[in-house]
Write an enzyme that holds these catalytic residues in place. Structure first.
Site, PDB file in Angstrom:
ATOM      1  N   ARG A   1     -17.676  44.535 -29.577  1.00  0.00           N
ATOM      2  CA  ARG A   1     -18.149  45.584 -30.470  1.00  0.00           C
ATOM      3  C   ARG A   1     -19.145  46.436 -29.693  1.00  0.00           C
ATOM      4  NH1 ARG A   1     -18.159  40.783 -33.600  1.00  0.00           N
ATOM      5  NH2 ARG A   1     -16.653  40.854 -35.317  1.00  0.00           N
TER       6      ARG A   1
ATOM      7  N   LYS B   1     -21.498  39.709 -35.223  1.00  0.00           N
ATOM      8  CA  LYS B   1     -21.321  40.012 -36.641  1.00  0.00           C
ATOM      9  C   LYS B   1     -21.241  38.710 -37.427  1.00  0.00           C
ATOM     10  CE  LYS B   1     -18.554  42.927 -39.706  1.00  0.00           C
ATOM     11  NZ  LYS B   1     -17.388  43.849 -39.783  1.00  0.00           N
TER      12      LYS B   1
ATOM     13  N   HIS C   1     -14.755  51.769 -30.952  1.00  0.00           N
ATOM     14  CA  HIS C   1     -14.206  50.534 -31.530  1.00  0.00           C
ATOM     15  C   HIS C   1     -12.697  50.419 -31.283  1.00  0.00           C
ATOM     16  CE1 HIS C   1     -15.066  47.014 -33.938  1.00  0.00           C
ATOM     17  NE2 HIS C   1     -13.970  47.224 -34.659  1.00  0.00           N
TER      18      HIS C   1
ATOM     19  N   ARG D   1     -11.722  47.971 -28.600  1.00  0.00           N
ATOM     20  CA  ARG D   1     -11.642  46.568 -29.016  1.00  0.00           C
ATOM     21  C   ARG D   1     -10.279  46.273 -29.659  1.00  0.00           C
ATOM     22  NH1 ARG D   1     -14.751  42.039 -31.086  1.00  0.00           N
ATOM     23  NH2 ARG D   1     -14.336  41.611 -33.287  1.00  0.00           N
TER      24      ARG D   1
ATOM     25  N   HIS E   1     -13.534  36.590 -35.354  1.00  0.00           N
ATOM     26  CA  HIS E   1     -13.062  36.717 -36.729  1.00  0.00           C
ATOM     27  C   HIS E   1     -13.133  35.372 -37.437  1.00  0.00           C
ATOM     28  CE1 HIS E   1     -10.435  40.518 -35.767  1.00  0.00           C
ATOM     29  NE2 HIS E   1     -11.720  40.780 -35.860  1.00  0.00           N
TER      30      HIS E   1
ATOM     31  N   TYR F   1      -3.048  42.743 -35.950  1.00  0.00           N
ATOM     32  CA  TYR F   1      -2.579  43.207 -34.648  1.00  0.00           C
ATOM     33  C   TYR F   1      -1.104  42.898 -34.414  1.00  0.00           C
ATOM     34  CZ  TYR F   1      -7.533  43.839 -33.891  1.00  0.00           C
ATOM     35  OH  TYR F   1      -8.837  44.236 -34.036  1.00  0.00           O
TER      36      TYR F   1
END
Length: 289
Positions: free
Chosen positions: A133, A158, A231, A234, A257, A266
């Site tokens: 990030r 995050k 972003h 990424r 995640h 993805y």
């Protein structure tokens, strides 16, 4: 600072909300207070309903912006005012489902190489080759580089989660070369001062906005028409790994995640998956000929 703002700030700090989330929530509550010229704790249910109609019909804010305002107000009710939330999900806007933009490897490097300042160019190279990030790249510290295990140790990402991501040898060489230009004992990308000599003693990292502006300028100069952002690098990293056969669960761990469903988006972006689907569809329709 008003008493209510102070109480809300303290409540957010106690519950461990990220600094950015705190800023967003306080800004949203402040806009609500300005709209009515009254403290939010004095507003009626009707006024709050009308405010969200105003955001939707007159201001035409995005669903994500409206959701931030809603989440901020719900936090205010629950943890600052200690009141029950009277609306349920009645005023929650529906968020559109959008696939992220993906750059080819050639497109990503075309943009990065167009960035003029080496300080920013190296930071973007790091973000792209390690799937970081923006904030993680900008705030990377020397102590987070584990060259023995060829990993970056991302601290407090995050969701306040730590994780390790693979560090390609070429990226490590680039970071070492870049660090030797300033030798700041803490930051890989210290805040640039008027002279390069001051970088070594800088106590803060480079501003995120500086990296964002450099990326946008480079994107415009390359003529690439995709609506990309920092972003996007990424997203592109994750998509290219998946196309190369890297296990989805491993990519999930590297991205940080919590849920595999977040990473599974993805699978909809890979050319490999599309090609496999085409082969499968041809097999299914073979009986038509």
């Amino acid at each position: 600072m008003t008493l209510l703002r102070q109480q809300m700030t303290e409540a957010m700090q106690l519950r461990g909300l990220a600094e950015r989330t705190q800023e967003s929530y306080l800004s949203a509550i402040q806009l609500l207070a300005r709209h009515y010229g009254s403290s939010p704790d004095q507003l009626s249910e009707t006024q709050i309903r009308q405010y969200f109609l105003y955001l939707r019909n007159e201001k035409r804010v995005s669903p994500s912006t409206a959701n931030v305002a809603l989440n901020a107000l719900k936090f205010l009710y629950a943890y600052t005012l200690d009141r029950p939330w009277p609306f349920g999900d009645l005023i929650r806007p529906r968020l559109p489902t959008k696939l992220p933009v993906v750059l080819s490897s050639a497109e990503a490097w075309q943009i990065i190489h167009q960035v003029r300042r080496p300080h920013y160019r190296v930071c973007l190279s790091l973000i792209f080759t390690c799937g970081l990030r923006l904030l993680e790249g900008v705030r990377l510290q020397v102590s987070q580089i584990d060259s023995a295990r060829m990993q970056l140790l991302i601290r407090g990402g995050k969701g306040k989660k730590d994780r390790a991501v693979p560090l390609p040898p070429a990226t490590l060489r680039l970071l070492r070369q870049h660090w030797s230009t300033h030798r700041n004992p803490v930051w890989l990308f210290p805040s640039p001062g008027p002279t390069r000599d001051q970088w070594a003693s800088a106590t803060t990292p480079v501003e995120e906005s500086a990296i964002q502006k450099a990326f946008r300028r480079a994107l415009t100069e390359t003529g690439i028409a995709k609506p990309a952002s920092v972003h996007t690098l990424r997203h592109s990293w994750a998509t290219h790994l998946l196309e190369s056969g890297v296990n989805l669960r491993l990519i999930q761990a590297w991205l940080g995640h919590s849920s595999p469903s977040t990473t599974s988006i993805y699978t909809h972006l890979t050319r490999t998956a599309e090609q496999q689907a085409s082969v499968a569809l041809e097999a299914l329709t073979a009986g038509l000929s």
